[in-house]
Design a protein around this motif. Structure first.
Motif, mmCIF file in Angstrom:
data_model
loop_
_atom_site.group_PDB
_atom_site.id
_atom_site.type_symbol
_atom_site.label_atom_id
_atom_site.label_comp_id
_atom_site.label_asym_id
_atom_site.label_seq_id
_atom_site.Cartn_x
_atom_site.Cartn_y
_atom_site.Cartn_z
ATOM 1 N N LEU A 1 -48.401 -38.768 46.642
ATOM 2 C CA LEU A 1 -48.095 -38.113 45.372
ATOM 3 C C LEU A 1 -47.147 -36.936 45.570
ATOM 4 O O LEU A 1 -46.219 -36.729 44.772
ATOM 5 C CB LEU A 1 -49.387 -37.652 44.700
ATOM 6 C CG LEU A 1 -50.281 -38.751 44.120
ATOM 7 C CD1 LEU A 1 -51.591 -38.162 43.622
ATOM 8 C CD2 LEU A 1 -49.581 -39.511 43.004
ATOM 9 N N ALA A 2 -47.380 -36.160 46.613
ATOM 10 C CA ALA A 2 -46.501 -35.023 46.882
ATOM 11 C C ALA A 2 -45.077 -35.498 47.162
ATOM 12 O O ALA A 2 -44.102 -34.921 46.665
ATOM 13 C CB ALA A 2 -47.030 -34.208 48.060
ATOM 14 N N GLU A 3 -44.948 -36.557 47.935
ATOM 15 C CA GLU A 3 -43.621 -37.084 48.235
ATOM 16 C C GLU A 3 -43.003 -37.722 46.994
ATOM 17 O O GLU A 3 -41.786 -37.666 46.802
ATOM 18 C CB GLU A 3 -43.702 -38.114 49.366
ATOM 19 C CG GLU A 3 -42.344 -38.608 49.843
ATOM 20 C CD GLU A 3 -41.419 -37.487 50.283
ATOM 21 O OE1 GLU A 3 -40.205 -37.590 50.013
ATOM 22 O OE2 GLU A 3 -41.909 -36.506 50.888
ATOM 23 N N LEU A 4 -43.837 -38.291 46.133
ATOM 24 C CA LEU A 4 -43.341 -38.866 44.890
ATOM 25 C C LEU A 4 -42.726 -37.782 44.010
ATOM 26 O O LEU A 4 -41.696 -38.004 43.364
ATOM 27 C CB LEU A 4 -44.480 -39.575 44.155
ATOM 28 C CG LEU A 4 -44.139 -40.238 42.818
ATOM 29 C CD1 LEU A 4 -43.017 -41.260 42.981
ATOM 30 C CD2 LEU A 4 -45.381 -40.891 42.220
ATOM 31 N N LEU A 5 -43.333 -36.599 43.980
ATOM 32 C CA LEU A 5 -42.778 -35.507 43.203
ATOM 33 C C LEU A 5 -41.432 -35.076 43.783
ATOM 34 O O LEU A 5 -40.472 -34.830 43.050
ATOM 35 C CB LEU A 5 -43.754 -34.328 43.182
ATOM 36 C CG LEU A 5 -43.346 -33.140 42.308
ATOM 37 C CD1 LEU A 5 -43.121 -33.578 40.865
ATOM 38 C CD2 LEU A 5 -44.378 -32.042 42.380
ATOM 39 N N ARG A 6 -41.338 -35.008 45.103
ATOM 40 C CA ARG A 6 -40.054 -34.676 45.716
ATOM 41 C C ARG A 6 -39.017 -35.761 45.428
ATOM 42 O O ARG A 6 -37.836 -35.473 45.223
ATOM 43 C CB ARG A 6 -40.231 -34.471 47.223
ATOM 44 C CG ARG A 6 -40.890 -33.147 47.593
ATOM 45 C CD ARG A 6 -40.833 -32.883 49.076
ATOM 46 N NE ARG A 6 -41.780 -33.711 49.809
ATOM 47 C CZ ARG A 6 -43.019 -33.346 50.098
ATOM 48 N NH1 ARG A 6 -43.477 -32.178 49.684
ATOM 49 N NH2 ARG A 6 -43.809 -34.144 50.785
ATOM 50 N N HIS A 7 -39.482 -37.006 45.433
ATOM 51 C CA HIS A 7 -38.612 -38.137 45.100
ATOM 52 C C HIS A 7 -38.064 -37.966 43.680
ATOM 53 O O HIS A 7 -36.871 -38.188 43.430
ATOM 54 C CB HIS A 7 -39.426 -39.434 45.215
ATOM 55 C CG HIS A 7 -38.674 -40.693 44.924
ATOM 56 N ND1 HIS A 7 -37.578 -41.095 45.646
ATOM 57 C CD2 HIS A 7 -38.882 -41.673 43.988
ATOM 58 C CE1 HIS A 7 -37.138 -42.261 45.180
ATOM 59 N NE2 HIS A 7 -37.911 -42.628 44.175
ATOM 60 N N GLY A 8 -38.928 -37.565 42.760
ATOM 61 C CA GLY A 8 -38.487 -37.304 41.393
ATOM 62 C C GLY A 8 -37.494 -36.162 41.336
ATOM 63 O O GLY A 8 -36.520 -36.201 40.575
ATOM 64 N N GLY A 9 -37.731 -35.139 42.151
ATOM 65 C CA GLY A 9 -36.803 -34.013 42.208
ATOM 66 C C GLY A 9 -35.430 -34.445 42.689
ATOM 67 O O GLY A 9 -34.400 -33.992 42.169
ATOM 68 N N ARG A 10 -35.413 -35.329 43.684
ATOM 69 C CA ARG A 10 -34.122 -35.831 44.175
ATOM 70 C C ARG A 10 -33.410 -36.634 43.098
ATOM 71 O O ARG A 10 -32.190 -36.543 42.935
ATOM 72 C CB ARG A 10 -34.331 -36.677 45.433
ATOM 73 C CG ARG A 10 -34.735 -35.872 46.657
ATOM 74 C CD ARG A 10 -34.692 -36.695 47.928
ATOM 75 N NE ARG A 10 -35.707 -37.738 47.964
ATOM 76 C CZ ARG A 10 -36.920 -37.579 48.472
ATOM 77 N NH1 ARG A 10 -37.281 -36.400 48.961
ATOM 78 N NH2 ARG A 10 -37.781 -38.586 48.494
ATOM 79 N N ASP B 1 -44.610 -26.848 46.099
ATOM 80 C CA ASP B 1 -43.375 -27.358 46.678
ATOM 81 C C ASP B 1 -42.652 -26.217 47.380
ATOM 82 O O ASP B 1 -42.332 -25.205 46.757
ATOM 83 C CB ASP B 1 -42.486 -27.936 45.572
ATOM 84 C CG ASP B 1 -41.242 -28.611 46.121
ATOM 85 O OD1 ASP B 1 -41.024 -28.537 47.342
ATOM 86 O OD2 ASP B 1 -40.499 -29.203 45.326
ATOM 87 N N PRO B 2 -42.408 -26.340 48.696
ATOM 88 C CA PRO B 2 -41.729 -25.256 49.408
ATOM 89 C C PRO B 2 -40.250 -25.153 49.061
ATOM 90 O O PRO B 2 -39.605 -24.159 49.362
ATOM 91 C CB PRO B 2 -41.905 -25.644 50.885
ATOM 92 C CG PRO B 2 -42.040 -27.131 50.863
ATOM 93 C CD PRO B 2 -42.781 -27.444 49.592
ATOM 94 N N GLY B 3 -39.698 -26.168 48.415
ATOM 95 C CA GLY B 3 -38.281 -26.145 48.065
ATOM 96 C C GLY B 3 -38.014 -25.229 46.894
ATOM 97 O O GLY B 3 -38.913 -24.775 46.186
ATOM 98 N N SER B 4 -36.737 -24.908 46.681
ATOM 99 C CA SER B 4 -36.359 -24.064 45.551
ATOM 100 C C SER B 4 -34.880 -24.282 45.253
ATOM 101 O O SER B 4 -34.138 -24.830 46.060
ATOM 102 C CB SER B 4 -36.613 -22.581 45.862
ATOM 103 O OG SER B 4 -35.813 -22.163 46.962
ATOM 104 N N GLY B 5 -34.478 -23.850 44.073
ATOM 105 C CA GLY B 5 -33.068 -23.886 43.730
ATOM 106 C C GLY B 5 -32.555 -25.222 43.243
ATOM 107 O O GLY B 5 -31.332 -25.425 43.193
ATOM 108 N N MET B 6 -33.440 -26.134 42.836
ATOM 109 C CA MET B 6 -33.000 -27.451 42.402
ATOM 110 C C MET B 6 -32.014 -27.365 41.244
ATOM 111 O O MET B 6 -31.066 -28.153 41.154
ATOM 112 C CB MET B 6 -34.207 -28.297 42.001
ATOM 113 C CG MET B 6 -33.864 -29.689 41.508
ATOM 114 S SD MET B 6 -35.330 -30.675 41.185
ATOM 115 C CE MET B 6 -35.993 -29.856 39.724
ATOM 116 N N LEU B 7 -32.204 -26.401 40.353
ATOM 117 C CA LEU B 7 -31.355 -26.291 39.175
ATOM 118 C C LEU B 7 -30.260 -25.237 39.330
ATOM 119 O O LEU B 7 -29.604 -24.872 38.354
ATOM 120 C CB LEU B 7 -32.205 -25.964 37.944
ATOM 121 C CG LEU B 7 -33.204 -27.056 37.540
ATOM 122 C CD1 LEU B 7 -33.968 -26.632 36.297
ATOM 123 C CD2 LEU B 7 -32.514 -28.377 37.297
ATOM 124 N N THR B 8 -30.033 -24.768 40.554
ATOM 125 C CA THR B 8 -28.988 -23.767 40.790
ATOM 126 C C THR B 8 -27.620 -24.228 40.296
ATOM 127 O O THR B 8 -26.891 -23.436 39.679
ATOM 128 C CB THR B 8 -28.924 -23.390 42.279
ATOM 129 O OG1 THR B 8 -30.144 -22.725 42.634
ATOM 130 C CG2 THR B 8 -27.750 -22.463 42.567
#
Length: 204
Positions: free
Chosen positions: A59-68, A117-124
């Motif tokens: 599920l966590a990877e699925l959310l990252r997949h959606g982010g990509r 999610d440790p990532g950030s800046g997706m919408l930069t």
């Protein structure tokens, strides 16, 4: 009989994630079970677990997949965006469409379970594009906050939009019309950032 071609680990992971995304869009987070995903891709439960460990990690990877997927969609949108009037409605609809596929529900469920999610800046890139169009020279932080508010709204629209509209007195039938709410958010973004409305923003 022709032997079945072996998938690379990356191909197998992507196949699993696409199947999980389909289940998510069809029936929500509860439908994304290891056995259901395995059945959809023609693997065993152990095969799916080999690539992702357990359901929580899937599920966590699925959310990252959606982010990509969201980043890719927004990049495509931004590529031609600045060549004509900035159509914020198109941007808002892109966010809304992604979260309608179940990723809003997934994000809320994972956050409630304690995952971050440790990532950030997706919408930069969106922030930078919008800030470059501002006439009033407002602060970059204000642009960031406006985009963050929009992202938050679109993430929760699929889950709570109808109920929230009913709580504000919108009639039952109209409360299910997310399109009107999406147009409202696009107008608010125009007002908050001081942008000239594009033609599509004046649609009824």
């Amino acid at each position: 009989m022709t032997p079945r071609a072996r998938r690379t680990p990356e191909e197998a992971r992507l196949l699993i994630l696409d199947a999980a995304a389909s289940l998510l869009a069809e029936s929500g987070v509860p439908a994304v079970q290891m056995r259901a995903v395995a059945a959809r891709v023609g693997m065993t439960d152990a095969g799916v677990a080999h690539h992702f460990g357990n359901r929580e990690k899937l599920l966590a990877e699925l959310l990252r997949h959606g982010g990509r997927r969201l980043r890719d969609a927004l990049q495509d949108l931004l590529t031609g965006w600045l060549d004509h009037d900035a159509d914020l409605l198109e941007l808002v609809e892109a966010l809304h469409t992604l979260y309608q596929r179940g990723f809003g529900e997934l994000a809320v469920a994972l956050h409630t379970a304690g995952w971050r999610d440790p990532g950030s800046g997706m919408l930069t890139p969106v922030v930078e594009a919008l800030h470059g169009l501002r006439r009033d020279g407002g602060s970059l932080d204000d642009t960031r906050l406006a985009v963050a508010a929009l992202h938050q709204a679109m993430a929760t629209e699929a889950l709570y939009g109808s109920a929230f509209r009913r709580s504000a007195g919108v009639t039952s039938a109209a409360s299910d019309d997310s399109a009107a709410q999406v147009r409202w958010w696009a107008r608010q973004l125009h007002l908050a950032l001081g942008l000239e409305p594009a033609g599509d923003q004046r649609r009824p």
